[in-house]
Design an enzyme around this catalytic site. Structure first.
Site, PDB file in Angstrom:
ATOM      1  N   PHE A  20       0.863  -1.183   0.000  1.00 50.30           N
ATOM      2  CA  PHE A  20       0.000   0.000   0.000  1.00 50.30           C
ATOM      3  C   PHE A  20       0.899   1.232   0.000  1.00 50.30           C
ATOM      4  CE2 PHE A  20      -2.476   3.467   1.735  1.00 50.30           C
ATOM      5  CZ  PHE A  20      -3.664   3.360   1.022  1.00 50.30           C
ATOM      6  N   ASP A 107       9.314   3.076   1.019  1.00 47.98           N
ATOM      7  CA  ASP A 107       8.132   3.765   1.526  1.00 47.98           C
ATOM      8  C   ASP A 107       8.133   3.583   3.043  1.00 47.98           C
ATOM      9  OD1 ASP A 107       5.616   4.463   2.460  1.00 47.98           O
ATOM     10  OD2 ASP A 107       4.556   3.712   0.700  1.00 47.98           O
ATOM     11  N   LYS A 136       3.225  10.855   8.079  1.00 55.01           N
ATOM     12  CA  LYS A 136       2.509  10.402   9.275  1.00 55.01           C
ATOM     13  C   LYS A 136       3.192  10.892  10.551  1.00 55.01           C
ATOM     14  CE  LYS A 136       0.198   6.370   7.246  1.00 55.01           C
ATOM     15  NZ  LYS A 136      -1.144   6.948   7.139  1.00 55.01           N
TER      16      LYS A 136
END
Length: 280
Positions: A20, A107, A136
């Site tokens: 993802f 990532d 985040k």
């Protein structure tokens, strides 16, 4: 641009199954989740997908596709079910990239900023990526993201190659600085490693006899409890017990506790989640 500089007309990026990477069009195309992609066709071309945690599949893809120029991978798959690869997986990807003159792009949106017990997850492996994305936890709730690059990758983008309406705004950047200072000054990264080890040990001990539990895995304060059945309804049931969890990959409880978790709160988390699973 990296592929174009090598004279490759249609360059491709190697990505992983069950990955993802986001919900903008290119990152959604890189994502290995059909459900997340539903309704957004046509997707962007240029991605070749292989199984996660399988270096031999990467080598096979290298032999079959001369137009690959980079690998994009999560050090731990978050949405994919907190999948922790074999210890040397990233080292082997680094070696393959070096052999083929590919970029290794990590990532670290979920794994970065101390989540796995090191500032970035790749530091567990003693390697260096060419490109890294982080967000985040970098802003601790304030929206901020960053793309880091080194070597040839850092020379690809020049002024004017990319733009962002709100990129680099002073408020978000100051929040990011405050977060990084706090992580280091208060020893929160080491605490994430310590608390994560304790939580994993406790879950494994207390759930070892529960046949519903398929696997318990994690790195630092990034923990997954995989069950043998879909369990999305546990999110609401946990909330009734004043616990915030989520379920990913359909059957895995994903726990991402805050770094300031106290010993008493950690015990409350373990006790509550164990009771939740046993009652399910």
């Amino acid at each position: 641009k990296y592929g174009a500089a090598q004279g490759i007309e249609r360059p491709a990026i190697l990505v992983m199954e069950n990955s993802f990477h986001g919900r903008t069009l290119a990152t959604l195309s890189a994502t290995g989740n059909k459900k997340a992609q539903e309704g957004f066709a046509p997707l962007v071309e240029g991605f070749i997908r292989v199984p996660y945690n399988d270096p031999e599949a990467v080598r096979a893809a290298a032999a079959q596709h001369a137009n690959i120029v980079a690998i994009l991978v999560e050090p731990v798959q978050g949405e994919g079910g907190v999948r922790v690869p074999a210890l040397g997986y990233l080292n082997q990807l680094r070696e393959i990239c070096d052999q083929n003159q590919w970029l290794l792009m990590l990532d670290e949106i979920q794994t970065g900023n101390g989540r796995t017990g090191r500032y970035f997850a790749f530091q567990h492996n003693g390697i260096q990526p060419d490109v890294l994305t982080t967000a985040k936890g970098l802003g601790n709730g304030v929206p901020i993201g960053a793309c880091l690059a080194r070597g040839q990758a850092a020379e690809i983008f020049q002024p004017g190659s990319h733009g962002s309406t709100f990129g680099g705004n002073p408020l978000a950047c100051r929040a990011g600085i405050a977060v990084v200072e706090t992580l280091f000054n208060e020893g929160l990264i080491a605490r994430a490693a310590q608390m994560g080890d304790w939580l994993l040990e406790q879950f494994r001990e207390r759930l070892k006899d529960d046949a519903k539990v398929v696997d318990i895995r994690g790195k630092g304060l990034m923990i997954g409890l995989e069950l043998d059945r879909p369990c999305a309804e546990l999110v609401a049931q946990a909330r009734e017990r004043e616990l915030l969890i989520n379920v990913t990959a359909g059957n895995t409880l994903r726990l991402l506790p805050p770094f300031i978790l106290t010993e008493a709160e950690a015990e409350q988390l373990v006790t509550g989640v164990v009771e939740l699973i046993r009652a399910f």
